[in-house]
Design a protein around this motif. Structure first.
Motif, PDB file in Angstrom:
ATOM      1  N   GLU A  71       0.054   8.389  -3.995  1.00 12.05           N
ATOM      2  CA  GLU A  71       0.307   9.543  -4.987  1.00 12.05           C
ATOM      3  C   GLU A  71       1.507   9.642  -5.485  1.00 12.05           C
ATOM      4  OE1 GLU A  71      -2.265  12.833  -3.521  1.00 12.05           O
ATOM      5  OE2 GLU A  71      -4.093  11.580  -3.803  1.00 12.05           O
ATOM      6  N   ALA A  72       2.397   9.922  -4.459  1.00 10.33           N
ATOM      7  CA  ALA A  72       3.700   9.854  -4.868  1.00 10.33           C
ATOM      8  C   ALA A  72       4.401   8.931  -5.525  1.00 10.33           C
ATOM      9  CB  ALA A  72       4.591  10.374  -3.504  1.00 10.33           C
ATOM     10  N   ALA A  73       3.993   7.551  -4.861  1.00  9.07           N
ATOM     11  CA  ALA A  73       4.539   6.487  -5.426  1.00  9.07           C
ATOM     12  C   ALA A  73       4.095   6.103  -6.975  1.00  9.07           C
ATOM     13  CB  ALA A  73       3.822   5.222  -4.482  1.00  9.07           C
ATOM     14  N   ALA A  74       2.753   6.729  -6.944  1.00 10.96           N
ATOM     15  CA  ALA A  74       1.969   6.422  -8.630  1.00 10.96           C
ATOM     16  C   ALA A  74       2.901   7.311  -9.453  1.00 10.96           C
ATOM     17  CB  ALA A  74       0.457   6.924  -8.451  1.00 10.96           C
ATOM     18  N   VAL A  75       3.243   8.454  -8.748  1.00 10.01           N
ATOM     19  CA  VAL A  75       4.199   9.439  -9.748  1.00 10.01           C
ATOM     20  C   VAL A  75       5.269   8.734 -10.130  1.00 10.01           C
ATOM     21  CG1 VAL A  75       4.909  11.772  -9.814  1.00 10.01           C
ATOM     22  CG2 VAL A  75       2.583  11.565  -9.027  1.00 10.01           C
ATOM     23  N   ASP A  76       5.836   8.054  -9.157  1.00 13.50           N
ATOM     24  CA  ASP A  76       7.299   7.507  -9.390  1.00 13.50           C
ATOM     25  C   ASP A  76       7.221   6.408 -10.153  1.00 13.50           C
ATOM     26  OD1 ASP A  76       8.080   9.664  -8.090  1.00 13.50           O
ATOM     27  OD2 ASP A  76       8.668   8.463  -6.112  1.00 13.50           O
ATOM     28  N   GLY A  77       5.772   5.865 -10.821  1.00 18.72           N
ATOM     29  CA  GLY A  77       5.507   4.823 -11.567  1.00 18.72           C
ATOM     30  C   GLY A  77       5.665   3.401 -10.925  1.00 18.72           C
ATOM     31  N   ALA A  78       5.402   3.358  -9.460  1.00 18.75           N
ATOM     32  CA  ALA A  78       5.232   2.063  -8.705  1.00 18.75           C
ATOM     33  C   ALA A  78       4.013   1.265  -9.163  1.00 18.75           C
ATOM     34  CB  ALA A  78       5.214   2.335  -7.378  1.00 18.75           C
ATOM     35  N   SER A  79       4.237   0.054  -8.949  1.00 21.41           N
ATOM     36  CA  SER A  79       3.094  -0.696  -9.302  1.00 21.41           C
ATOM     37  C   SER A  79       2.318  -1.267  -8.037  1.00 21.41           C
ATOM     38  CB  SER A  79       3.502  -2.231  -9.952  1.00 21.41           C
ATOM     39  OG  SER A  79       4.215  -2.781  -8.789  1.00 21.41           O
ATOM     40  N   GLU A  80       1.133  -1.626  -8.094  1.00 20.64           N
ATOM     41  CA  GLU A  80       0.224  -1.828  -7.178  1.00 20.64           C
ATOM     42  C   GLU A  80       0.811  -2.608  -6.232  1.00 20.64           C
ATOM     43  OE1 GLU A  80      -2.648  -1.011  -5.592  1.00 20.64           O
ATOM     44  OE2 GLU A  80      -3.111   0.682  -6.880  1.00 20.64           O
ATOM     45  N   TRP A  81       1.180  -3.942  -6.684  1.00 23.22           N
ATOM     46  CA  TRP A  81       1.956  -4.986  -6.013  1.00 23.22           C
ATOM     47  C   TRP A  81       3.318  -4.231  -4.890  1.00 23.22           C
ATOM     48  CZ3 TRP A  81       1.305  -9.511  -4.431  1.00 23.22           C
ATOM     49  CH2 TRP A  81       2.165 -10.425  -4.251  1.00 23.22           C
ATOM     50  N   ARG A  82       3.986  -3.263  -5.698  1.00 21.84           N
ATOM     51  CA  ARG A  82       4.998  -2.654  -5.176  1.00 21.84           C
ATOM     52  C   ARG A  82       4.556  -1.933  -3.961  1.00 21.84           C
ATOM     53  NH1 ARG A  82      10.479  -2.130  -6.128  1.00 21.84           N
ATOM     54  NH2 ARG A  82      11.454  -0.262  -5.473  1.00 21.84           N
ATOM     55  N   MET A  83       3.443  -1.008  -4.322  1.00 20.89           N
ATOM     56  CA  MET A  83       3.150  -0.420  -3.386  1.00 20.89           C
ATOM     57  C   MET A  83       2.520  -1.181  -2.150  1.00 20.89           C
ATOM     58  SD  MET A  83       0.894   2.924  -4.905  1.00 20.89           S
ATOM     59  CE  MET A  83       0.469   2.253  -6.456  1.00 20.89           C
ATOM     60  N   PHE A  84       1.980  -2.228  -2.368  1.00 19.58           N
ATOM     61  CA  PHE A  84       1.481  -3.018  -1.469  1.00 19.58           C
ATOM     62  C   PHE A  84       2.575  -3.247  -0.389  1.00 19.58           C
ATOM     63  CE2 PHE A  84       0.661  -7.303   0.810  1.00 19.58           C
ATOM     64  CZ  PHE A  84      -0.530  -7.185   1.280  1.00 19.58           C
ATOM     65  N   TRP A  85       3.598  -3.769  -0.790  1.00 17.64           N
ATOM     66  CA  TRP A  85       4.737  -4.135  -0.043  1.00 17.64           C
ATOM     67  C   TRP A  85       5.667  -3.194   0.626  1.00 17.64           C
ATOM     68  CZ3 TRP A  85       4.590  -8.796   2.476  1.00 17.64           C
ATOM     69  CH2 TRP A  85       3.965  -9.542   1.442  1.00 17.64           C
ATOM     70  N   LYS A  86       5.824  -1.980  -0.043  1.00 22.86           N
ATOM     71  CA  LYS A  86       6.491  -1.066   0.377  1.00 22.86           C
ATOM     72  C   LYS A  86       5.932  -0.077   1.120  1.00 22.86           C
ATOM     73  CE  LYS A  86      10.408  -2.605  -1.536  1.00 22.86           C
ATOM     74  NZ  LYS A  86      11.505  -3.136  -0.812  1.00 22.86           N
ATOM     75  N   ILE A  87       4.546   0.184   0.952  1.00 20.06           N
ATOM     76  CA  ILE A  87       3.905   1.115   1.646  1.00 20.06           C
ATOM     77  C   ILE A  87       2.882   0.614   2.629  1.00 20.06           C
ATOM     78  CG2 ILE A  87       2.479   3.369   1.256  1.00 20.06           C
ATOM     79  CD1 ILE A  87       3.609   3.598  -1.520  1.00 20.06           C
ATOM     80  N   THR A  88       1.775  -0.054   2.135  1.00 20.38           N
ATOM     81  CA  THR A  88       0.786  -0.443   2.729  1.00 20.38           C
ATOM     82  C   THR A  88       1.294  -1.329   3.955  1.00 20.38           C
ATOM     83  OG1 THR A  88      -0.628  -0.615   0.898  1.00 20.38           O
ATOM     84  CG2 THR A  88      -1.404  -1.703   2.680  1.00 20.38           C
ATOM     85  N   MET A  89       2.045  -2.371   3.885  1.00 15.76           N
ATOM     86  CA  MET A  89       2.379  -3.196   4.960  1.00 15.76           C
ATOM     87  C   MET A  89       3.392  -2.657   5.859  1.00 15.76           C
ATOM     88  SD  MET A  89       0.963  -6.299   4.493  1.00 15.76           S
ATOM     89  CE  MET A  89       1.592  -7.537   5.502  1.00 15.76           C
ATOM     90  N   PRO A  90       4.298  -1.979   5.614  1.00 21.97           N
ATOM     91  CA  PRO A  90       5.093  -1.137   6.560  1.00 21.97           C
ATOM     92  C   PRO A  90       4.521  -0.248   7.358  1.00 21.97           C
ATOM     93  CG  PRO A  90       6.212  -1.277   4.631  1.00 21.97           C
ATOM     94  CD  PRO A  90       4.877  -1.739   4.402  1.00 21.97           C
ATOM     95  N   LEU A  91       3.475   0.435   6.734  1.00 16.56           N
ATOM     96  CA  LEU A  91       2.745   1.498   7.512  1.00 16.56           C
ATOM     97  C   LEU A  91       1.448   0.966   8.342  1.00 16.56           C
ATOM     98  CD1 LEU A  91       2.769   4.339   5.107  1.00 16.56           C
ATOM     99  CD2 LEU A  91       4.125   3.945   7.102  1.00 16.56           C
ATOM    100  N   LEU A  92       1.038  -0.272   7.909  1.00 14.55           N
ATOM    101  CA  LEU A  92       0.039  -0.901   8.485  1.00 14.55           C
ATOM    102  C   LEU A  92       0.453  -1.791   9.830  1.00 14.55           C
ATOM    103  CD1 LEU A  92      -3.007  -1.400   7.902  1.00 14.55           C
ATOM    104  CD2 LEU A  92      -2.376  -3.359   6.752  1.00 14.55           C
ATOM    105  N   ARG A  93       1.959  -1.948   9.900  1.00 11.55           N
ATOM    106  CA  ARG A  93       2.390  -2.690  11.014  1.00 11.55           C
ATOM    107  C   ARG A  93       1.643  -2.513  12.466  1.00 11.55           C
ATOM    108  NH1 ARG A  93       7.390  -1.517  12.010  1.00 11.55           N
ATOM    109  NH2 ARG A  93       6.267  -0.895  13.965  1.00 11.55           N
ATOM    110  N   PRO A  94       1.635  -1.325  12.921  1.00 11.37           N
ATOM    111  CA  PRO A  94       1.093  -1.321  14.053  1.00 11.37           C
ATOM    112  C   PRO A  94      -0.485  -1.765  14.426  1.00 11.37           C
ATOM    113  CG  PRO A  94       2.178   0.642  13.391  1.00 11.37           C
ATOM    114  CD  PRO A  94       2.038  -0.164  12.384  1.00 11.37           C
ATOM    115  N   ILE A  95      -1.047  -1.488  13.359  1.00  8.09           N
ATOM    116  CA  ILE A  95      -2.481  -1.884  13.245  1.00  8.09           C
ATOM    117  C   ILE A  95      -2.636  -3.431  13.299  1.00  8.09           C
ATOM    118  CG2 ILE A  95      -4.769  -1.822  12.039  1.00  8.09           C
ATOM    119  CD1 ILE A  95      -3.925   0.853  13.398  1.00  8.09           C
ATOM    120  N   LEU A  96      -1.637  -3.836  12.453  1.00  8.87           N
ATOM    121  CA  LEU A  96      -1.709  -5.355  12.286  1.00  8.87           C
ATOM    122  C   LEU A  96      -1.228  -5.995  13.171  1.00  8.87           C
ATOM    123  CD1 LEU A  96      -2.329  -6.872   9.850  1.00  8.87           C
ATOM    124  CD2 LEU A  96       0.075  -7.139   9.292  1.00  8.87           C
TER     125      LEU A  96
END
Lengths: 311, 451
Positions: free
Chosen positions: A206-231
């Motif tokens: 939500e914070a990222a969306a407010v800042d105007g980040a695209s899905e693509w950017r959110m994927f690389w900057k949020i999802t992937m780093p935070l997913l690392r331990p699970i991955l």
């Protein structure tokens, strides 16, 4: 949730304090009783066979009769066994193709499940291939990809393309088998990844969306780093499972043509049950065991599995 | 947070590991007691033969009401892994159909019951079987481990319509000649029967070998160590033998020029487009492709007769294998037998059943069913009659026995290891990735097993 726990914990500990020793002991017995079924299974089906496997790897053993101790002879023979090195190369090629394609597709599917749809039907249907038995999947694709009667080659033929001997050619056999298993496992892997994604707090997106980040950017900057331990966990499991490929090969190419798809597990099976070399097969299993430990360890270390960027 | 997730995921994660640890093989309980009598377990791998052997089991039960025979059928691969795991877990069948490529190893492992005493005590006439069959089952230790049940040879199954279209008469196919240099009239026939997508025949100008509609000759596989239905009917006419002596040879001859030139000729059929590349045959069975009209000729064993004649809309004919450089035909002569597992709880009853299986009483029943050729000649005649009643002339199989042109299935120790070396080596040659000379190296590897 964590705030509640910190408030509650001291009080309950204070209450129990006087009877602590007896309580501990009865808890211990209870705990032991609870883990006994699993523990027994572990001892009987994992620990004992593993230890015995190590012992057998130092023997010559035809299963009937008793093992003869031969020291490290089996391992010396493995070092000079061309079929072993071929099967190791074949297995690694299989793992590379399988894991790379499977992980990329599973992350893609995971993101779609996470960000695009909430439909249980769609999410559930991704898991369907995984619900079919391995051997059935293998035979299904064996048939679909058949050179003469397979629908895939019929389609290629009607498009004017050259037919491909998917399981028959030494070039295509391993990629075909790897991709068949990718098809079966990617939904399940995606589910694991999806579960991991759900642990990422919505507020970050939500914070990222407010800042105007695209899905693509959110994927690389949020999802992937935070997913690392699970991955990492997912990769350790899938790579280990991938190295143990057996059934798909056994019911389709059976190692052929030549040794082009003779993966390690199949070679171990051949040596043990086809040729009665149980000592040698055990030694091969030990080698595979060591390889798997090494690979899992390297993955954990390289990808810092123990740390999360979420804290 | 992190640890909760891990805990939630972990049980799921353990699943594939558990699933991966699956075991194979099954086994039936070795002879239980039921209704006061004895139940014997009996295994065979050929589903086509099961009804005939069920008749035998029923007849046996009638004669011996206290013994019941329970028949289990499994496909070839499952059958043998079931037998060997059964030995280990002590759940092997009391009596099972045994194969010449398997029994030497079982004898070494002490898993087969010697039948000498039973045969002597009950006065089983070993001369009643077709010549040589009974001797195949005497191990290196001089003991007998099986009583012959049937034999097989190979012949050419042909698509009669295609042969007629090509202008050949059945008599032409009965007198084919072959040599490793130009393939003789046999190769001419194969070439002429091969037709590409445009209808051009293999021996005509403009033949497109990359777009073949009907291959002249089917390819069942590379043949591994023995080449029973693949190449042994050719090599057998060159004077070449698999081993130095048979049975119980200790030296293989895959380095011999006669063998390698035969294989080179056989491979040349693929290059010429008369036989399909092996990679296109994976997953398909040669006989089913024959049934689908993709082959004009198939060399196959006598145990396949009913499969070939069972295809709808295909007119099948039979021809003997071609006459080679020796001036004679050749066919591998393989014989199956029934063996008793050493661990059986009912050796006496099992021996009784094996003797019954090896008697005219049972072999006549099998013969009348017309599925295979029983080991006793008079029963084999019944099989011939049964086939003839259905319009199948099986002489092309029997002629090899009558003319004495058969040679025995090679029996040696280390059969599984020999095949594990030869299978990939032969695959490589037939796949075009190795020259026939590479078989010399494989042969050295094979012979090292016997040192």
């Amino acid at each position: 949730m964590s705030a509640q726990a910190t408030v509650e914990l001291p009080r309950s500990v204070a209450q129990r304090a006087p009877r602590r020793g007896r309580r501990r002991r009865s808890e211990l017995w209870f705990a032991l009783a609870m883990i006994a079924p699993a523990g027994l299974g572990f001892l009987v089906f994992y620990l004992y066979p593993t230890i015995r496997g190590f012992y057998l790897s130092l023997t010559e053993y035809s299963l009937l009769g008793s093992p003869t101790y031969v020291g490290t002879e089996n391992f010396q023979a493995i070092a000079h066994d061309e079929v072993f090195w071929t099967s190791l190369r074949v297995t690694i090629l299989y793992v590379l193709i399988n894991i790379v394609s499977q992980t990329v597709l599973a992350i893609g599917l995971g993101v779609l499940m996470h960000r695009l749809t909430k439909s249980a039907l769609i999410r559930g249907s991704l898991l369907l291939p995984y619900l079919i038995a391995n051997v059935v999947v293998a035979l299904l694709w064996f048939w679909l990809l058949d050179y003469h009667i397979g629908i895939v080659n019929a389609a290629l033929d009607s498009l004017g393309l050259t037919k491909v001997a998917f399981f028959g050619s030494s070039t295509w056999a391993i990629p075909t088998i790897a991709l068949v298993n990718t098809w079966r496992h990617m939904g399940y892997t995606a589910l694991l990844i999806f579960a991991g994604m759900q642990t990422i707090p919505k507020s970050v997106y939500e914070a990222a969306a407010v800042d105007g980040a695209s899905e693509w950017r959110m994927f690389w900057k949020i999802t992937m780093p935070l997913l690392r331990p699970i991955l990492v966990l997912v990769l350790v499991i899938t790579v280990t499972g991938s190295f143990q490929v057996f059934d798909t090969v056994a019911v389709t190419t059976n190692g052929g043509p030549g040794n082009a798809s003779r993966v390690l597990q199949l070679y171990i099976f051949d040596q043990a049950f086809g040729r009665s070399h149980f000592g040698y097969a055990s030694a091969l299993s030990v080698v595979l065991f060591v390889i798997l430990i090494g690979v899992a360890f390297a993955q954990m270390r390289l990808m810092r599995a123990g740390e999360s960027d979420l804290d | 947070m992190k640890s909760t997730t891990l805990r939630r995921v972990a049980p799921l994660a353990a699943l594939p590991l558990v699933l991966a640890a699956c075991g194979g093989g099954g086994g039936s309980d070795a002879g239980g007691e039921s209704g006061g009598g004895t139940t014997l377990s009996y295994w065979l791998w050929d589903a086509n033969q099961q009804p005939a052997y069920q008749q035998c089991a029923d007849a046996f039960h009638e004669a011996n009401p206290d013994i019941t025979v329970e028949i289990t059928q499994n496909g070839w691969d499952d059958y043998w892994s079931g037998v060997s795991t059964g030995f280990v877990s002590e759940t092997a069948p009391d009596v099972f159909t045994d194969h010449l490529s398997k029994y030497p190893e079982f004898v070494t492992q002490g898993q087969l019951l010697p039948l000498d005493d039973y045969v002597a005590a009950d006065g089983v006439d070993l001369s009643q079987y077709s010549e040589g069959l009974a001797d195949l089952w005497v191990g290196q230790d001089g003991h007998r481990y099986g009583l012959p049940k049937d034999w097989d040879t190979v012949a050419i199954f042909y698509n009669a319509d295609m042969v007629a279209d090509a202008g050949y008469a059945p008599e032409d196919l009965a007198n084919l000649t072959w040599n490793p240099d130009d393939g003789g009239t046999y190769e001419q026939l194969i070439a002429h029967l091969t037709v590409d997508k445009n209808g051009v025949r293999g021996d005509e100008a403009g033949f497109d070998k990359n777009d073949v509609a009907v291959y002249g000759l089917g390819l069942p596989g590379s043949g591994g160590a023995n080449g029973q239905t693949e190449w042994s009917m050719y090599t057998g006419t060159t004077g070449w033998t698999h081993t130095d002596v048979n049975p119980w040879g200790t030296h293989y001859n895959y380095d011999d020029e006669r063998f390698q030139s035969t294989i080179a000729w056989w491979y040349s059929l693929i290059e010429k487009g008369y036989m399909p590349p092996p990679e296109t045959t994976v997953g398909a069975s040669m006989n089913d492709d024959f049934g689908a009209g993709k082959y004009a000729l198939n060399v196959n064993g006598s145990w396949m007769i009913n499969s070939y004649y069972g295809y709808d809309g295909i007119n099948v004919g039979l021809a003997p294998t071609p006459v080679g450089p020796s001036g004679e035909r050749a066919s591998m002569f393989n014989g199956l037998a029934d063996s008793i597992w050493a661990g059986t709880k009912h050796p006496d009853e099992a021996a009784k059943w094996v003797e019954f299986l090896g008697s005219t009483a049972c072999q006549d029943l099998v013969g009348q069913a017309g599925v295979v050729f029983p080991a006793i000649p008079s029963s084999a005649e019944l099989a011939k009659t049964s086939f003839a009643d259905r319009g199948i002339d099986v002489d092309p199989f029997m002629v090899q026995v009558q003319d004495g042109t058969t040679f025995l299935f090679p029996i040696t120790d280390h059969a599984a290891d020999v095949n594990a070396i030869m299978q990939p080596a032969m695959d490589a040659v037939m796949g075009g990735t190795a020259d026939v000379s590479s078989l010399t190296e494989a042969n050295d590897e094979v012979n090292a097993l016997f040192n």
